[in-house]
Design a protein around this motif. Structure first.
Motif, mmCIF file in Angstrom:
data_model
loop_
_atom_site.group_PDB
_atom_site.id
_atom_site.type_symbol
_atom_site.label_atom_id
_atom_site.label_comp_id
_atom_site.label_asym_id
_atom_site.label_seq_id
_atom_site.Cartn_x
_atom_site.Cartn_y
_atom_site.Cartn_z
ATOM 1 N N ARG A 88 0.845 -1.210 0.000
ATOM 2 C CA ARG A 88 0.000 0.000 0.000
ATOM 3 C C ARG A 88 0.878 1.258 0.000
ATOM 4 N N GLN A 89 1.960 1.243 0.766
ATOM 5 C CA GLN A 89 2.870 2.388 0.819
ATOM 6 C C GLN A 89 3.520 2.625 -0.542
ATOM 7 N N ILE A 90 3.992 1.562 -1.166
ATOM 8 C CA ILE A 90 4.659 1.674 -2.463
ATOM 9 C C ILE A 90 3.726 2.261 -3.515
ATOM 10 N N VAL A 91 2.525 1.741 -3.593
ATOM 11 C CA VAL A 91 1.553 2.238 -4.570
ATOM 12 C C VAL A 91 1.188 3.689 -4.252
ATOM 13 N N GLY A 92 1.049 4.014 -2.962
ATOM 14 C CA GLY A 92 0.752 5.383 -2.555
ATOM 15 C C GLY A 92 1.850 6.363 -2.927
ATOM 16 N N LEU A 93 3.088 5.875 -3.011
ATOM 17 C CA LEU A 93 4.218 6.730 -3.386
ATOM 18 C C LEU A 93 4.381 6.858 -4.899
ATOM 19 N N GLY A 94 3.583 6.099 -5.652
ATOM 20 C CA GLY A 94 3.628 6.246 -7.102
ATOM 21 C C GLY A 94 4.120 5.052 -7.888
ATOM 22 N N ALA A 95 4.376 3.924 -7.243
ATOM 23 C CA ALA A 95 4.799 2.722 -7.971
ATOM 24 C C ALA A 95 3.599 2.099 -8.670
ATOM 25 N N ARG A 96 3.892 1.313 -9.703
ATOM 26 C CA ARG A 96 2.852 0.630 -10.474
ATOM 27 C C ARG A 96 3.024 -0.881 -10.317
ATOM 28 N N PRO A 97 1.990 -1.588 -9.860
ATOM 29 C CA PRO A 97 2.090 -3.049 -9.733
ATOM 30 C C PRO A 97 2.272 -3.698 -11.104
ATOM 31 N N LEU A 98 3.201 -4.657 -11.186
ATOM 32 C CA LEU A 98 3.393 -5.425 -12.413
ATOM 33 C C LEU A 98 2.869 -6.852 -12.247
#
Length: 133
Positions: A88-98
């Motif tokens: 959740r933190q990673i996606v909130g910081l702007g990462a895109r799930p692959l």
């Protein structure tokens, strides 16, 4: 006897300041040096060393590549019980799930950082439990 004291993963990107901030938050890091805006070095709380180099022509990596060739990527180690929270933190910081399918004890989840570099979250359990011979 080696004279090498550390290894630094260097990522080329158009906006090194923004990408450095993404990893600074994830790694609870501190900026070590900044060379005139063209390169920023970061040291994470656990000792991970990264640098971000300005390349206005940088293009995101293709993952997975059609020819299935190996590409460099970063593995971030996380306690198994914290994977969902860190995701959740990673996606909130702007990462895109692959690819975020769970795989049990050796779970690995793949993402692209805001500049398109692939990285994965991996459960630390696979690194602390001895493997059967």
């Amino acid at each position: 006897m080696s004279h090498v004291t550390a290894a630094v993963l260097v990522l080329d990107c158009a906006e090194p300041e923004e990408l450095c901030e993404f990893y600074r938050v994830l790694l609870d890091g501190k900026i070590q040096s900044q060379e005139g805006g063209g390169r920023i070095e970061l040291v994470g709380a656990g000792g991970t060393r990264m640098a971000f180099r300005r390349d206005l022509n940088a293009v995101p990596a293709s993952w997975p590549r059609p020819d299935d060739s190996q590409q460099a990527h970063l593995d971030l180690l996380v306690a198994a019980e914290d994977l969902d929270e860190v995701e959740r933190q990673i996606v909130g910081l702007g990462a895109r799930p692959l690819e975020t399918r769970g795989k049990g004890r050796t779970e690995s989840r793949l993402y692209a950082d805001p500049a398109g570099h692939p990285f994965s979250l991996r459960s630390t359990e696979e690194f602390v439990k001895p493997k059967a011979s």
